[in-house]
Design a protein around this motif. Structure first.
Motif, mmCIF file in Angstrom:
data_model
loop_
_atom_site.group_PDB
_atom_site.id
_atom_site.type_symbol
_atom_site.label_atom_id
_atom_site.label_comp_id
_atom_site.label_asym_id
_atom_site.label_seq_id
_atom_site.Cartn_x
_atom_site.Cartn_y
_atom_site.Cartn_z
ATOM 1 N N GLY A 170 -6.831 10.486 -5.051
ATOM 2 C CA GLY A 170 -7.582 9.594 -5.927
ATOM 3 C C GLY A 170 -7.052 9.620 -7.332
ATOM 4 N N GLN B 236 0.860 -1.180 0.000
ATOM 5 C CA GLN B 236 0.000 0.000 0.000
ATOM 6 C C GLN B 236 0.896 1.229 0.000
ATOM 7 O OE1 GLN B 236 -3.192 -0.556 -0.111
ATOM 8 N NE2 GLN B 236 -3.495 -2.588 0.822
ATOM 9 N N ARG C 115 -3.174 7.118 -4.730
ATOM 10 C CA ARG C 115 -3.248 5.988 -3.806
ATOM 11 C C ARG C 115 -3.138 4.688 -4.611
ATOM 12 N NH1 ARG C 115 -8.164 4.198 0.191
ATOM 13 N NH2 ARG C 115 -7.058 2.373 1.027
ATOM 14 N N HIS D 285 -8.004 5.474 -6.429
ATOM 15 C CA HIS D 285 -7.271 4.378 -5.797
ATOM 16 C C HIS D 285 -7.151 3.246 -6.823
ATOM 17 C CE1 HIS D 285 -7.115 1.166 -2.306
ATOM 18 N NE2 HIS D 285 -6.019 1.198 -3.046
ATOM 19 N N THR E 78 -2.462 0.285 -4.575
ATOM 20 C CA THR E 78 -2.276 -1.037 -3.969
ATOM 21 C C THR E 78 -1.607 -1.924 -5.015
ATOM 22 O OG1 THR E 78 -4.231 -0.801 -2.581
ATOM 23 C CG2 THR E 78 -3.429 -3.052 -2.970
ATOM 24 N N GLU F 81 -1.156 8.683 -1.953
ATOM 25 C CA GLU F 81 -2.363 9.347 -1.453
ATOM 26 C C GLU F 81 -3.082 9.983 -2.622
ATOM 27 O OE1 GLU F 81 -1.159 12.144 1.486
ATOM 28 O OE2 GLU F 81 -0.764 10.602 3.004
ATOM 29 N N ALA G 175 -10.075 -1.548 -4.518
ATOM 30 C CA ALA G 175 -9.705 -0.207 -4.983
ATOM 31 C C ALA G 175 -10.784 0.253 -5.957
ATOM 32 C CB ALA G 175 -8.333 -0.256 -5.658
#
Lengths: 461, 461
Positions: A82, A77, A152, A84, A154, A80, A181
């Motif tokens: 958007g 992770q 952001r 995601h 993952t 920051e 996400a």
């Protein structure tokens, strides 16, 4: 979708300037023989996962290798803002046999000059280590220029993709909170006909089965018993010979249930693609489409279901000759599925069909090698148009929505278990020899792949 | 034919008294992994030949290992007086795979207690090291008692019997003067139904062929190419499925040319043998004769020709699964021949029949794994009646003239190239698992085999 040139141009320059270092990192990863299907390489799979965890940490991610009953899942992770995004790739690779057909050791990667340009030669160079590293290198360049990750993120890297992903669904179920996400981006596909960027929106499913036919309780001498005792190779070859009729249609009852015809607009789009099947086959020494006689070549590989024997063994196949009637014979069979074909119903139907052909005095067993349905992607998320635009800028040609003959069940699983759409794009070429000896990834694909992701991140961030 | 008890009884007593030492010698020979078909064991084959030369010299023979392009031929001359007998056996053995099915290392022999008596467990225990040593041990006992060998003897021990005997015919042609005797005695056969001594007078021939079907120039990903590209496993299985019709008849054109029906007197004799096919098949977990539907089980294994696939390989057959379309698939096929079937004509016919079934885009190659015609023995030499008598005295049952499903081309070669008749007798049992894991030779067969030869030598000397 437009991009702020001040944001992306220095990132592209950074990518160009640091390509040798990016290549060195990929070489390190390629040296790890992370063959997931063979238990002998379990520690190597763990090593590859650890290598990625370490690399992700250098990018500022919180990263961890999660143990599973099989090979670890790497989850990280970071960033920051958007949207995601989840990025998926896999660090495991296919087996390397027949080893004798490799021109160099498969886990001793090398950049080679070829008539078609520089290539990175190693098992996994294209499928999927080279591909997954395009994304990590794009992030590395971004961070070097801007000091942070673009949004952001993952990162989810699997280690069982080449062996049926047995741990995947339980992991998605148990760790949905970690993985959910706005959209998933899956990098395990290729360019269309080597040069046109492509986003895959239609994926075939996969059913893997193994048939084990047993006759006598031990291997027999074919002189003593031949002509009297049942030969399981004969039984198996007769069953497999029945798999297709003379028009190439699969003969398992109910096989075509749920198979739909192509929508007219997709058929028209595919006709515009002008698929050159003569070149596609010619590159591997073939000339004649061998599938269903009433289908186009593009249908055969993208939208029609198939049955293929992927492996067969029985008796003595080494040097010389052995006059043996073996106790058993085995075959591995895979089915590529489309539309609404149900892999579980088909498994039952296939097993019943095989069993009905087993003569008295023989027994049959089956081994389950995974089942996933076909998938059709939703393309409503704005990331799809951003990707078409970014890919078009990098490659100088519009990106197409295409089908894919291979099976990438993860896209369907993201939808089913996490409610998340997925976008499949990648930079492999048809001649990458994935799953074959002498696998390679073009250096151009690696380089422009990194740049493609940077452009896309510039549009989404 | 009568025997002088004063001549033979002390030899039999000597055999009984020295059995443990005879067994130790056999164990030494069994420890040498003389697998002739696999080039990795070439040195071991040479070691086995040297071991036999040394042993024959201790018996007073002039012995030598003759080099060939393959493995050495052991030839020894000794003794005086008529008749001049040639003894033939082979010191090479079959491969041992699948090794996992052996209960102990195949070249670490052991005498084991079983419910059916003591057995010598090792690869080659029965085929043919245990058998050939019965003759040498009979000579050793004879010499210990009488001080000389019983008559003029030539010993001829081959090292390529299990790999098609490529050097045999050239050797017979080049060394006929060394080998020609009044009659040959070949010890590579068995008892009838485990207890009745038998002399084989009808031998099937053997044609060995390998088919290699090639399609693409490399292994392909079945997702990318499946349904479009030709799969050579499919091509091969369809051809092999056509090898027999539904009545078990071989479909290669002209296959039955030269096949004759059994003479009525042989058919009658075989009916008297009361072959228990239920037990024969039941011992290996089978129940139902699987050959030509209009033939008796004894015909299937002794007097009818057959086609059997002895090995098949293609694609990925290891643990797990690999979605590969292989570049090639291979099968080894053997034909057992009878009567006047011509193996060379059949080879051409088989290759033409296969080739005609190869689709466009595929190629086929063949490898030659040997060809020998069937043979029917002349039984006019007085050694035949002497052997029936000697065997009957030792085993307490009359010896029968029988057929043999296996192929022992040496008998035909002795006739063709040296003008010498041959007598085939041996002491193997149907459950010896020759060519299979856990091969054994019953200690009783070894012991009574030695005694049988001593009795026969007593009648002939």
């Amino acid at each position: 979708m437009s991009t702020n040139p001040g944001m992306i141009d220095p990132v592209l320059a950074q990518i160009d300037a640091t390509l040798p270092a990016a290549l060195d990192r990929l070489m390190d990863l390629l040296r790890i023989p992370s063959i997931s299907t063979d238990p002998a390489y379990k520690q190597d799979c763990a090593r590859a996962a650890d290598w990625l965890v370490e690399d992700l940490r250098t990018l500022g991610f919180e990263a961890q290798a999660h143990a599973t009953p099989g090979h670890p899942m790497v989850v990280a992770q970071g960033g920051e803002g958007g949207p995601h995004l989840l990025f998926y790739g896999h660090y495991d690779v296919q087996p390397v046999d027949p080893l004798a057909l490799w021109d160099r050791p498969p886990f001793d990667p090398e950049v080679q000059d070829t008539p078609k340009g520089k290539v990175i030669r190693a098992r996994g160079a294209s499928d999927d280590k080279g591909q997954l590293m395009t994304f990590l290198e794009a992030l590395r360049a971004w961070k070097a220029v801007h000091g942070t990750l673009p949004c952001r993120l993952t990162i989810f890297l699997e280690g069982e993709e080449e062996s049926g992903s047995p741990s995947l669904i339980p992991f998605l179920k148990a760790h949905g909170d970690l993985l959910k996400a706005d959209i998933a981006m899956i990098c395990d596909t290729g360019l269309f006909q080597d040069t046109a960027p492509a986003i895959v929106t239609m994926l075939r499913g996969l059913l893997g089965e193994e048939i084990i036919v047993e006759a006598a309780t031990k291997d027999l001498h074919s002189g003593m018993f031949g002509g009297l005792a049942r030969n399981p190779i004969h039984v198996l070859t007769r069953i497999l010979a029945n798999l297709h009729d003379d028009q190439g249609r699969v003969q398992v009852p109910g096989f075509y249930d749920g198979v739909t015809e192509l929508p007219e607009e997709i058929r028209a789009q595919w006709q515009n693609l002008a698929f050159d099947h003569a070149k596609f086959l010619g590159d591997v020494g073939l000339a004649i489409p061998a599938g269903e006689s009433d289908r186009t070549p593009l249908e055969m590989i993208w939208s029609r279901p198939t049955a293929e024997v992927n492996g067969i063994t029985g008796g003595y196949a080494g040097d010389g000759f052995k006059t043996v009637l073996p106790a058993e014979a085995r075959a591995k069979v895979s089915f590529r599925l489309v539309g609404a074909q149900d892999p579980h119903i088909l498994r039952d139907s296939f097993r019943a069909w095989v069993t009905a052909q087993i003569p008295a005095d023989c027994r049959v067993r089956f081994a389950d090698h995974g089942a996933s349905p076909a998938g059709t992607m939703q393309i409503t998320h704005p990331a799809f148009e951003a990707a078409r635009s970014a890919l078009g800028e990098e490659w100088g040609r519009a990106a197409s929505y295409v089908g894919c003959g291979g099976s990438i069940p993860i896209a369907g699983y993201f939808k089913t278990y996490l409610g998340m759409d997925a976008m499949l794009l990648g930079f492999g070429r048809d001649d990458d020899q994935i799953h074959s000896p002498n696998e390679k990834y073009d250096l151009e694909c690696f380089h422009k792949g990194i740049r493609s992701w940077a452009r896309l991140l510039g549009k989404l961030a």
